[in-house]
Design an enzyme around this catalytic site. Structure first.
Site, PDB file in Angstrom:
ATOM      1  CB  CYS A 179      -0.935   0.002   1.203  1.00 16.55           C
ATOM      2  SG  CYS A 179      -1.981  -1.442   1.243  1.00 16.55           S
ATOM      3  CG  HIS A 193      -3.133   3.466   2.365  1.00 17.78           C
ATOM      4  ND1 HIS A 193      -3.712   3.081   1.179  1.00 17.78           N
ATOM      5  CD2 HIS A 193      -3.065   2.351   3.132  1.00 17.78           C
ATOM      6  CE1 HIS A 193      -3.984   1.786   1.230  1.00 17.78           C
ATOM      7  NE2 HIS A 193      -3.610   1.320   2.401  1.00 17.78           N
ATOM      8  CG  ASN A 208      -6.436  -0.853   1.454  1.00 19.62           C
ATOM      9  OD1 ASN A 208      -5.752  -0.497   0.498  1.00 19.62           O
ATOM     10  ND2 ASN A 208      -5.917  -1.276   2.588  1.00 19.62           N
TER      11      ASN A 208
HETATM   12  O1  UT7 Z   1      -3.363  -1.177   3.727  1.00 19.40           O
HETATM   13  C1  UT7 Z   1      -2.995  -1.877   4.870  1.00 19.40           C
HETATM   14  C2  UT7 Z   1      -3.971  -2.959   5.093  1.00 19.40           C
HETATM   15  N1  UT7 Z   1      -4.636  -3.092   6.293  1.00 19.40           N
HETATM   16  C3  UT7 Z   1      -5.413  -2.245   6.991  1.00 19.40           C
HETATM   17  O2  UT7 Z   1      -5.484  -1.086   6.803  1.00 19.40           O
HETATM   18  C4  UT7 Z   1      -6.266  -2.876   8.044  1.00 19.40           C
HETATM   19  C5  UT7 Z   1      -6.179  -2.238   9.369  1.00 19.40           C
HETATM   20  N2  UT7 Z   1      -7.172  -2.793  10.257  1.00 19.40           N
HETATM   21  C6  UT7 Z   1      -8.478  -2.471  10.205  1.00 19.40           C
HETATM   22  O3  UT7 Z   1      -8.896  -1.679   9.385  1.00 19.40           O
HETATM   23  C7  UT7 Z   1      -9.402  -3.065  11.252  1.00 19.40           C
HETATM   24  O4  UT7 Z   1      -8.636  -3.794  12.183  1.00 19.40           O
HETATM   25  C8  UT7 Z   1     -10.510  -3.993  10.658  1.00 19.40           C
HETATM   26  C9  UT7 Z   1     -11.508  -3.150   9.893  1.00 19.40           C
HETATM   27  C10 UT7 Z   1      -9.873  -5.034   9.753  1.00 19.40           C
HETATM   28  C11 UT7 Z   1     -11.259  -4.677  11.777  1.00 19.40           C
HETATM   29  O5  UT7 Z   1     -11.813  -3.736  12.658  1.00 19.40           O
HETATM   30  P1  UT7 Z   1     -11.617  -3.883  14.233  1.00 19.40           P
HETATM   31  O6  UT7 Z   1     -12.391  -2.805  14.852  1.00 19.40           O
HETATM   32  O7  UT7 Z   1     -10.137  -3.934  14.486  1.00 19.40           O
HETATM   33  O8  UT7 Z   1     -12.323  -5.272  14.519  1.00 19.40           O
HETATM   34  P2  UT7 Z   1     -11.717  -6.594  15.166  1.00 19.40           P
HETATM   35  O9  UT7 Z   1     -10.803  -7.264  14.200  1.00 19.40           O
HETATM   36  O10 UT7 Z   1     -11.196  -6.278  16.531  1.00 19.40           O
HETATM   37  O11 UT7 Z   1     -13.018  -7.449  15.307  1.00 19.40           O
HETATM   38  C12 UT7 Z   1     -14.103  -7.069  16.161  1.00 19.40           C
HETATM   39  C13 UT7 Z   1     -15.222  -8.052  15.971  1.00 19.40           C
HETATM   40  C14 UT7 Z   1     -14.794  -9.520  16.040  1.00 19.40           C
HETATM   41  O12 UT7 Z   1     -15.808 -10.225  16.676  1.00 19.40           O
HETATM   42  P3  UT7 Z   1     -15.667 -10.673  18.219  1.00 19.40           P
HETATM   43  O13 UT7 Z   1     -14.421 -11.520  18.259  1.00 19.40           O
HETATM   44  O14 UT7 Z   1     -15.515  -9.379  18.965  1.00 19.40           O
HETATM   45  O15 UT7 Z   1     -16.924 -11.398  18.455  1.00 19.40           O
HETATM   46  C15 UT7 Z   1     -14.730  -9.945  14.591  1.00 19.40           C
HETATM   47  O16 UT7 Z   1     -14.947 -11.324  14.426  1.00 19.40           O
HETATM   48  O17 UT7 Z   1     -15.807  -7.876  14.671  1.00 19.40           O
HETATM   49  C16 UT7 Z   1     -15.872  -9.145  14.007  1.00 19.40           C
HETATM   50  N3  UT7 Z   1     -15.734  -8.924  12.572  1.00 19.40           N
HETATM   51  C17 UT7 Z   1     -16.792  -8.667  11.777  1.00 19.40           C
HETATM   52  N4  UT7 Z   1     -18.122  -8.577  12.040  1.00 19.40           N
HETATM   53  C18 UT7 Z   1     -18.931  -8.293  11.014  1.00 19.40           C
HETATM   54  C19 UT7 Z   1     -14.617  -8.906  11.822  1.00 19.40           C
HETATM   55  N5  UT7 Z   1     -14.924  -8.642  10.538  1.00 19.40           N
HETATM   56  C20 UT7 Z   1     -16.266  -8.503  10.492  1.00 19.40           C
HETATM   57  C21 UT7 Z   1     -17.173  -8.212   9.454  1.00 19.40           C
HETATM   58  N6  UT7 Z   1     -18.477  -8.122   9.770  1.00 19.40           N
HETATM   59  N7  UT7 Z   1     -16.782  -8.015   8.183  1.00 19.40           N
END
Ligand code: UT7
Length: 328
Positions: A114, A255, A285
Site C-alpha cells: 500500500c 492511504h 483499500n
Molecule cells: O493497507 C494496509 C492494510 N490493512 C489495513 O489497513 C487494516 C487495518 N485494520 C483495520 O482496518 C481493522 O482492524 C478492521 C476493519 C480489519 C477490523 O476492525 P476492528 O475494529 O479492528 O475489529 P476486530 O478485528 O477487533 O473485530 C471485532 C469483531 C470480532 O468479533 P468478536 O471476536 O468481537 O466477536 C470480529 O470477528 O468484529 C468481528 N468482525 C466482523 N463482524 C462483522 C470482523 N470482521 C467482520 C465483518 N463483519 N466483516
C-alpha cells in the site's frame, strides 16, 4: 542548478464492476452497518473476467500521458508500484511499457504494497534530481480482489482494485515538485499481512505449500495499531525534514485503508476536516492504487491546484510506510 521532479498530469482506471456492502452480506456474515462503522467503506470496484492489473495500469498510463501532453516516446522510465503484478515475473512495468509504446524507456516494478506509490514516486524523483532521467511515468496499482478469500469477513470487505499514476518531469528553477520523502520498513511485520503461497518458499502446488495460505492474510488489529502511529510519525518526520509545519499543508492525501485510521491520524496531526481527502467509501483499500487515485480525484474535484502543498502518507505489508510532500 537544482532540478525538481514536477507532476505534469494524472491518470486513473477502476473496474466497472461495483461490489457493495450489501453484495458482501450475501457472501459472509457481515452487515453494511458494521462495515461502514468500522471502516467507512460503502462499496469497492473489482475486476471482471478479462480485467487485470495490466489492463487497468495501461489505461491509467494513457490517461496520465494525455493529461500531461507528453508522448510515450518521451518517457525515460516506467515505474509501477504493485504487489499484484500481471505476472509473477517479468514486471508489470515492462508490460505497460510495451502496451503504451514507450520504446525509449526502462521499466521496473517496486514492491511496497500500500506504500508502493510513495516509494515509486521517491525513486522516480531521485532519478530525475540526479539527472539519470528526465521524464518518468510513476504508477500505483493493485487488484487484490483476485487474492482475497471471499469466505474471510475480516479481509474481503476491505479491499478493491484500482490503478492510477502521474507523469513526472524534471524542471529547473521551480518551487514545484516532489519536495521531501521519508521511507521506513519493519520486516518483523511480515507475519501481520502477507500472501505465502506462490512465492519461492512455498511454490503453488508444491509439497512445501501444503498447510500454507494461498490468499491474503491479515491480522487486522495489529496492522491498525501500527498504522495510526506510523502515519503520524512519517508525516511529522517529512514535515520536519522539509522545514515545514502542518499549517503549510493545503491537502492531506492519506492511504485510503480505513476511515477511522484516516481520521485519527488527521486528528493527531491537528488537520481540519476540509484539508483531508477521503474516497475510501467509494473504492475501499486499493493498496498501491489508493494514493494516486486519491490524488487524481482530488485534482478533478478542484481540491488540489497547481502550487498547493500536498502531504501523502501510506503504510502496508512489509511492514512498510512513508510520506511525501509534493508541491503540485
Ligand atoms: O493497507 C494496509 C492494510 N490493512 C489495513 O489497513 C487494516 C487495518 N485494520 C483495520 O482496518 C481493522 O482492524 C478492521 C476493519 C480489519 C477490523 O476492525 P476492528 O475494529 O479492528 O475489529 P476486530 O478485528 O477487533 O473485530 C471485532 C469483531 C470480532 O468479533 P468478536 O471476536 O468481537 O466477536 C470480529 O470477528 O468484529 C468481528 N468482525 C466482523 N463482524 C462483522 C470482523 N470482521 C467482520 C465483518 N463483519 N466483516
Amino acid at each position: 542548478m537544482s532540478i525538481r521532479a514536477v507532476v505534469q498530469g494524472c491518470g486513473h482506471a477502476v473496474p466497472t464492476k461495483v461490489l457493495t456492502n450489501f453484495d458482501l452480506e450475501k457472501l459472509v456474515e457481515t452487515s453494511d452497518e458494521w462495515i461502514v462503522q468500522r471502516t467507512g467503506i460503502k462499496e469497492r470496484r473489482v475486476c471482471a473476467p478479462g480485467e487485470s492489473t495490466g489492463s487497468l495500469t495501461v489505461q491509467a498510463a494513457q490517461e496520465a500521458l494525455k493529461a500531461s501532453n507528453i508522448s510515450a516516446e518521451e518517457l525515460d522510465l516506467v515505474i509501477v508500484g504493485t504487489v499484484t503484478g500481471e505476472f509473477i515475473w517479468p514486471s508489470t512495468a515492462c508490460y505497460v511499457q510495451d502496451q503504451i509504446g514507450a520504446k525509449n524507456a526502462g521499466a521496473f516494478d517496486i514492491s511496497a504494497a500500500c506504500a508502493g506509490f510513495i516509494y515509486s514516486l521517491q525513486v522516480g524523483a531521485a532519478m530525475i534530481e540526479s539527472g539519470v532521467a528526465k521524464t518518468i511515468l510513476v504508477l500505483g496499482v493493485d487488484c487484490l480482489s483476485k487474492q482475497l478469500d471471499y469466505t474471510d469477513r475480516s479481509t474481503c470487505i476491505l479491499f478493491g482494485d484500482a490503478a492510477a499514476g502521474v507523469v513526472l518531469r524534471g524542471e529547473e528553477n521551480t518551487d514545484r515538485g516532489v519536495l521531501k520523502t521519508v521511507l521506513r520498513s519493519d520486516g518483523d511485520g511480515i507475519k501481520h499481512i502477507n500472501l505465502e503461497v506462490g512465492g519461492n518458499r512455498y511454490p503453488t502446488g508444491s509439497p512445501e505449500a501444503e498447510g500454507h495460505r494461498d490468499k491474503l492474510f491479515m491480522a487486522g488489529s495489529e496492522v491498525y495499531r501500527f498504522a495510526v502511529n506510523a502515519m503520524s510519525d512519517a508525516c511529522l518526520s517529512v514535515l520536519s525534514q522539509a522545514g515545514m509545519t502542518i499549517d503549510d499543508i493545503d491537502l492531506f492525501v492519506p492511504h485510503q485503508a480505513n476511515l477511522r485510521i484516516i481520521n485519527s491520524s488527521a486528528e493527531k496531526l491537528g488537520l481540519p476536516e476540509e484539508k483531508v481527502f477521503v474516497n475510501v467509501h467509494k473504492y475501499g483499500n486499493t493498496s498501491g492504487g489508493s494514493i494516486p487515485l486519491a490524488l487524481y480525484e482530488a485534482e478533478k474535484e478542484g481540491r488540489l491546484k497547481k502550487g498547493d502543498a500536498v502531504l501523502t502518507v501510506g503504510f502496508g505489508a512489509g511492514l512498510v510506510w512513508g510520506a511525501n510532500i509534493i508541491r503540485w
